[in-house]
Motif scaffolding. Structure first.
Motif, PDB file in Angstrom:
ATOM      1  N   LEU A 387       0.834  -1.208   0.000  1.00 39.40           N
ATOM      2  CA  LEU A 387       0.000   0.000   0.000  1.00 39.40           C
ATOM      3  C   LEU A 387       0.872   1.264   0.000  1.00 39.40           C
ATOM      4  N   SER A 388       1.981   1.235   0.712  1.00 39.70           N
ATOM      5  CA  SER A 388       2.908   2.374   0.738  1.00 39.70           C
ATOM      6  C   SER A 388       3.491   2.639  -0.648  1.00 39.70           C
ATOM      7  N   LEU A 389       3.910   1.569  -1.342  1.00 40.66           N
ATOM      8  CA  LEU A 389       4.435   1.730  -2.702  1.00 40.66           C
ATOM      9  C   LEU A 389       3.356   2.268  -3.642  1.00 40.66           C
ATOM     10  N   GLY A 390       2.134   1.763  -3.463  1.00 41.98           N
ATOM     11  CA  GLY A 390       1.040   2.268  -4.293  1.00 41.98           C
ATOM     12  C   GLY A 390       0.782   3.736  -4.064  1.00 41.98           C
ATOM     13  N   GLN A 391       0.902   4.184  -2.808  1.00 41.21           N
ATOM     14  CA  GLN A 391       0.724   5.599  -2.497  1.00 41.21           C
ATOM     15  C   GLN A 391       1.818   6.446  -3.127  1.00 41.21           C
ATOM     16  N   GLN A 392       3.065   5.972  -3.113  1.00 39.96           N
ATOM     17  CA  GLN A 392       4.165   6.704  -3.745  1.00 39.96           C
ATOM     18  C   GLN A 392       3.943   6.830  -5.252  1.00 39.96           C
ATOM     19  N   LYS A 393       3.495   5.754  -5.876  1.00 39.41           N
ATOM     20  CA  LYS A 393       3.216   5.798  -7.315  1.00 39.41           C
ATOM     21  C   LYS A 393       2.090   6.775  -7.626  1.00 39.41           C
ATOM     22  N   ALA A 394       1.037   6.777  -6.795  1.00 39.23           N
ATOM     23  CA  ALA A 394      -0.084   7.701  -7.015  1.00 39.23           C
ATOM     24  C   ALA A 394       0.354   9.145  -6.859  1.00 39.23           C
ATOM     25  N   SER A 395       1.286   9.403  -5.934  1.00 39.03           N
ATOM     26  CA  SER A 395       1.781  10.771  -5.739  1.00 39.03           C
ATOM     27  C   SER A 395       2.522  11.273  -6.961  1.00 39.03           C
ATOM     28  N   ILE A 396       3.317  10.386  -7.561  1.00 37.72           N
ATOM     29  CA  ILE A 396       4.072  10.794  -8.767  1.00 37.72           C
ATOM     30  C   ILE A 396       3.130  11.021  -9.935  1.00 37.72           C
ATOM     31  N   LEU A 397       2.161  10.110 -10.119  1.00 36.93           N
ATOM     32  CA  LEU A 397       1.234  10.237 -11.245  1.00 36.93           C
ATOM     33  C   LEU A 397       0.306  11.432 -11.090  1.00 36.93           C
ATOM     34  N   SER A 398       0.024  11.833  -9.860  1.00 37.48           N
ATOM     35  CA  SER A 398      -0.858  12.983  -9.653  1.00 37.48           C
ATOM     36  C   SER A 398      -0.232  14.276 -10.124  1.00 37.48           C
ATOM     37  N   ASN A 399       1.106  14.284 -10.287  1.00 42.83           N
ATOM     38  CA  ASN A 399       1.808  15.472 -10.783  1.00 42.83           C
ATOM     39  C   ASN A 399       2.094  15.393 -12.269  1.00 42.83           C
ATOM     40  N   ASN A 400       1.416  14.470 -12.973  1.00 46.80           N
ATOM     41  CA  ASN A 400       1.638  14.294 -14.421  1.00 46.80           C
ATOM     42  C   ASN A 400       3.094  14.006 -14.730  1.00 46.80           C
ATOM     43  N   SER A 401       3.735  13.209 -13.867  1.00 53.44           N
ATOM     44  CA  SER A 401       5.165  12.907 -14.042  1.00 53.44           C
ATOM     45  C   SER A 401       5.344  11.490 -14.551  1.00 53.44           C
ATOM     46  N   GLU A 402       4.721  11.201 -15.719  1.00 55.37           N
ATOM     47  CA  GLU A 402       4.826   9.850 -16.266  1.00 55.37           C
ATOM     48  C   GLU A 402       6.251   9.479 -16.624  1.00 55.37           C
ATOM     49  N   LYS A 403       7.114  10.494 -16.856  1.00 53.18           N
ATOM     50  CA  LYS A 403       8.494  10.227 -17.244  1.00 53.18           C
ATOM     51  C   LYS A 403       9.444  10.345 -16.062  1.00 53.18           C
ATOM     52  N   LEU A 405      11.935   9.459 -13.238  1.00 54.28           N
ATOM     53  CA  LEU A 405      12.920   8.377 -13.203  1.00 54.28           C
ATOM     54  C   LEU A 405      12.591   7.344 -12.132  1.00 54.28           C
ATOM     55  N   PHE A 406      11.918   7.763 -11.034  1.00 56.47           N
ATOM     56  CA  PHE A 406      11.629   6.850  -9.936  1.00 56.47           C
ATOM     57  C   PHE A 406      10.379   6.019 -10.202  1.00 56.47           C
ATOM     58  N   LEU A 407       9.580   6.383 -11.210  1.00 53.51           N
ATOM     59  CA  LEU A 407       8.330   5.676 -11.450  1.00 53.51           C
ATOM     60  C   LEU A 407       8.597   4.217 -11.830  1.00 53.51           C
ATOM     61  N   GLY A 408       9.573   3.995 -12.710  1.00 51.88           N
ATOM     62  CA  GLY A 408       9.899   2.635 -13.123  1.00 51.88           C
ATOM     63  C   GLY A 408      10.397   1.790 -11.960  1.00 51.88           C
ATOM     64  N   GLN A 409      11.204   2.415 -11.079  1.00 44.56           N
ATOM     65  CA  GLN A 409      11.713   1.679  -9.924  1.00 44.56           C
ATOM     66  C   GLN A 409      10.568   1.266  -8.993  1.00 44.56           C
ATOM     67  N   ILE A 410       9.623   2.189  -8.774  1.00 45.97           N
ATOM     68  CA  ILE A 410       8.498   1.879  -7.881  1.00 45.97           C
ATOM     69  C   ILE A 410       7.629   0.773  -8.478  1.00 45.97           C
ATOM     70  N   GLU A 411       7.393   0.830  -9.799  1.00 47.12           N
ATOM     71  CA  GLU A 411       6.585  -0.214 -10.437  1.00 47.12           C
ATOM     72  C   GLU A 411       7.249  -1.588 -10.314  1.00 47.12           C
ATOM     73  N   ASN A 412       8.559  -1.622 -10.442  1.00 48.40           N
ATOM     74  CA  ASN A 412       9.277  -2.896 -10.276  1.00 48.40           C
ATOM     75  C   ASN A 412       9.154  -3.410  -8.843  1.00 48.40           C
ATOM     76  N   LYS A 413       9.232  -2.500  -7.867  1.00 51.12           N
ATOM     77  CA  LYS A 413       9.081  -2.898  -6.471  1.00 51.12           C
ATOM     78  C   LYS A 413       7.669  -3.427  -6.212  1.00 51.12           C
ATOM     79  N   ILE A 414       6.651  -2.787  -6.829  1.00 53.79           N
ATOM     80  CA  ILE A 414       5.270  -3.241  -6.650  1.00 53.79           C
ATOM     81  C   ILE A 414       5.097  -4.656  -7.202  1.00 53.79           C
ATOM     82  N   LYS A 415       5.657  -4.908  -8.390  1.00 53.24           N
ATOM     83  CA  LYS A 415       5.562  -6.248  -8.975  1.00 53.24           C
ATOM     84  C   LYS A 415       6.218  -7.293  -8.062  1.00 53.24           C
TER      85      LYS A 415
END
Length: 788
Positions: A387-403, A405-415
């Motif tokens: 849930l914590s990782l999901g919250q971090q990902k939502a925070s990044i996406l809420s700022n329209n920051s699809e690019k 650098l940390f987004l890919g790392q967080i997605e890998n951690k979620i998987k």
């Protein structure tokens, strides 16, 4: 050795620059006037941009938390602990929150006033407009199109708009319908009446508290519609979020704008929206928990009602109220076994819920955490971290920051975390099955013992057992539902506003009055200065004595000041002048240089025509003659002679006649009005003077003149143009190369010096001509000569 470049580097001469800048003093004056006037206009008429700040800080938990003691889910208590400062800063720069705040303040319509003068700048009105525009969002609207409005009376107004490039926008679906439309309207409308057009639809209402009937206002009023997303992007760029310090957990949020009230209200409302959103995210966990419990209660309640109804009916029919001691003991043991099986059933349901959720959903935000009586702490930890990782990902996406650098790392951690949970669930289900098999065996054995009871009591034990089991589960779920509701009621945001945005703490970003004036002074000075520096740098002419010395790596032999008189005969006619004194200085230097020379032949040439070589030769000869030395000057410029004009003599005889063997030496020598000075003119032009000179036809003449005169001055052709001067240099004891201030080209002068060195002539020196007395080292004594 070549002198095309400076051979000796020198620091720039400040005094020399000041002297070169003096002629441009009026340019400096005009530059200061223009720049200061421009700074004044900018300070007076440019819009004032302000910045307001607000500070938020984390809420410290100083006592036992109600949430911690009664929480149904451990994840609720852990949720606030997984936050960090960087994530919160990213969450504060939220596009969605900006958009929500804009809608709450009704900023999709901008109200403005525009001054009628040419320096006027439209200023936005906030909570002070005498009218309100009500948009019909179900209809397309023109964005960024100016609608001018003028009140006619308290019931009607005039609406005008003339735009050639208008974009039509759909507010409901949030997309642009079309671009490059033409909008033209000029009509009289009534207040509160909907204006219907194919390109827009809205109404205008009058604000009675702000409208003053008959009031005169020279300012023009107008309004505009805005694209929601584009306006949100503009506001997001004006928002700045940063920590108060590197070691502090406090966050400073800044926002800038032109309207004071709008800027303050927006920032305060934005932070309130952030805190409300933060609290809503926390309550979502409790809400999902309550929904999950409700779904379980609906199943158990039906079973409980049926069990209760059967038990009552059986007791009523068979007239049985209580069980025997043996039956009571068997019922209690069976109840304990069923309780354990129920707990395992809850775990099994949750494990299956997780597998089913992962199979149907990619987003982890809706995942429910385990209950407080859950006996698998590893599963609780894994779900909470997910849930914590999901919250971090939502925070990044809420700022329209699809690019990001940390987004890919967080997605890998979620998987990886999801895979770990699935593996843990699979292993736990296997263990759970073994435990359930053991409980089933014990239950069957106990059932065998219960079967030995009387039939009536046996049936009642079975019914009582089912009723007790359903009642226990139902009571447990109701208790946990109440705990979840208490948790949701006791939730608070992680942050609180410690300092709100206020007018007293605002900072003016522009115009910076003092900085603008200082910048104006700097530019006023640098403008002409840069012009002078560039002009001097790209100037191909010599402009000073130091310029020549840097170019040739050689000191100047003599300096001749500018001739301010209307005659070239300055030494005989103005002996007390500064220019006559400069010729006497040149004469003295020449005497010292030639003091040991038996024959004193001075050849004067220049790099190019009009450098003043004949002028210098004439006055130098007159200065030497005035010192009592018998002197003769020869006009050896057989191509363009000028000395005969200075001496006011006829040029019908001279060197060319002598070279043609048509006159003797004595016949070509003329007496001048200057004592001790004789003159040989050039004579009529010859077709081949260079060939005659090269043949040595003048050798005898020079030999004879050496025997009759103490000083012989040879005025030759420019050395950079023709070769005649080089042919006469073999007779010279001293060669003087004349260069003229702000006239002689550097490349030509350098080429002449190079040729002298190439031909092994070392007895040459430079004479700098036409230097203004004010720019010289004795310029301060200029008045001394003017008194003569």
């Amino acid at each position: 050795m070549s002198y095309q470049k400076e051979s000796v580097p020198e620091a720039y001469n400040i005094k020399e620059f000041i002297l070169s800048a003096l002629p441009y003093k009026y340019y400096y004056l005009a530059s200061f006037v223009v720049c200061l006037a421009l700074a004044f206009m900018i300070n007076k008429f440019s819009p004032v941009v302000i910045r307001v700040n607000s500070i938020i800080g984390p809420i410290e938990d100083k006592g036992p938390s109600l949430r911690g003691s009664t929480s149904l889910f451990n994840g609720i208590g852990d949720y606030s602990q997984v936050r960090n400062l960087e994530n919160d800063i990213n969450s504060l720069s939220s596009f969605s929150l900006i958009s929500t705040t804009i809608k709450s303040l009704n900023l999709e319509v901008g109200y403005f006033t525009d001054k009628t003068n040419i320096f006027g700048h439209p200023s936005q009105i906030y909570r002070g407009s005498a009218y309100t525009v009500n948009i019909d969002k179900s209809h397309i609207q023109p964005i960024n199109a100016r609608f001018d409005i003028k009140f006619i009376d308290d019931k009607s107004y005039r609406l005008r708009s003339s735009e050639k490039e208008v974009t039509l926008y759909n507010y409901v679906d949030n997309y642009i319908v079309s671009k490059h439309n033409v909008l033209k309207i000029d009509t009289i409308c009534k207040f509160n009446e909907t204006i219907i057009n194919k390109d827009f639809q809205f109404s205008v209402s009058r604000n009675k508290d702000l409208y003053v009937p008959g009031a005169k206002n020279d300012n023009l009023a107008f309004f505009e519609f805005y694209h929601q997303d584009l306006l949100s992007q503009q506001y997001l760029k004006r928002l700045k979020v940063e920590p108060v310090s590197t070691k502090s957990s406090l966050i400073k949020v800044s926002f800038q704008g032109e309207n004071m009230g709008l800027t303050i209200d927006f920032l305060n409302n934005y932070l309130q929206a952030y805190l409300y959103d933060d609290l809503a995210k926390k309550n979502k966990i409790a809400e999902r928990t309550i929904n999950f419990i409700d779904s379980q209660i609906s199943e158990i309640s039906d079973s409980l009602m049926k069990s209760e109804s059967k038990l009552k009916d059986y007791r009523s029919v068979n007239q049985v109220t209580n069980l025997s001691y043996q039956g009571q003991q068997a019922l209690e043991q069976m109840t304990r076994i069923e309780t354990e099986k129920t707990a395992l059933l809850v775990q099994e349901r949750y494990y299956k819920y997780i597998l089913d959720y992962f199979d149907k959903n990619k987003d982890v935000a809706g995942l429910t955490t385990p209950s407080s009586n859950f006996v698998d702490p590893l599963m609780t930890t894994l779900v909470t971290e997910l849930l914590s990782l999901g919250q971090q990902k939502a925070s990044i996406l809420s700022n329209n920051s699809e690019k990001n650098l940390f987004l890919g790392q967080i997605e890998n951690k979620i998987k990886a975390q999801k895979q770990a949970i699935i593996e843990n669930v699979t292993n736990s289900l296997n263990t759970l099955n073994l435990t359930q098999n053991e409980l089933n065996y014990r239950a069957e054995k106990l059932s065998g013992e219960i079967s030995k009871l009387p039939k009536t009591e046996l049936n009642m034990v079975s019914m009582q057992r089912k009723f007790n089991l359903s009642d226990a589960i139902y009571t447990f779920l109701l208790q946990k539902r109440s705990e979840a509701q208490i948790t949701m009621a006791s939730n608070i945001p992680d942050y609180e506003i410690m300092e709100t945005a206020r007018e007293t703490s605002r900072i003016i970003l522009s115009p910076r009055t003092m900085i603008n004036y200082l910048l104006a002074l700097f530019l006023a000075f640098m403008g002409p200065t840069l012009f002078i520096l560039l002009k001097n740098y790209f100037n191909e002419k010599v402009t000073s004595v130091s310029d020549v010395q840097r170019l040739l790596d050689r000191n100047v032999f003599g300096i001749i000041y500018s001739n301010v008189y209307k005659t070239e005969s300055v030494v005989p006619e103005f002996p007390g002048s500064s220019i006559a004194e400069s010729f006497r200085n040149l004469r003295s230097s020449l005497f010292l240089r030639l003091r040991i020379e038996p024959s004193k032949v001075v050849l004067i040439t220049s790099a190019q025509p009009r450098d003043g070589k004949s002028f210098i030769a004439y006055n130098l000869a007159a200065s030497i003659a005035s010192a009592g030395y018998k002197t003769i000057i020869l006009d050896c410029d057989l191509r363009r002679p000028t000395l005969h004009l200075k001496f006011k003599e006829d040029n019908s005889t001279g060197l060319s006649v002598y070279m043609a063997h048509q006159a003797t030496i004595d016949e070509i020598i003329l007496k001048t009005y200057v004592k001790n000075l004789s003159f040989i003119p050039a004579g009529p032009q010859l077709p081949n003077p260079s060939e005659l000179m090269e043949s040595g036809i003048l050798d005898d003449l020079i030999t004879v003149l050496k025997s009759k005169y103490e000083y012989i001055i040879l005025d030759t052709t420019p050395a950079g143009i023709v070769a005649d001067a080089f042919l006469m240099m073999k007779h010279a004891s001293q060669i003087l190369v004349v260069c003229r201030n702000d006239y002689t080209r550097k490349d030509v002068l350098s080429e002449v010096i190079t040729n002298l060195q190439t031909n092994k002539f070392t007895n040459y020196d430079i004479v700098f001509n036409d230097l203004e007395l004010k720019r010289s080292q004795i310029g301060a004594y200029n008045s001394y000569y003017h008194k003569e």
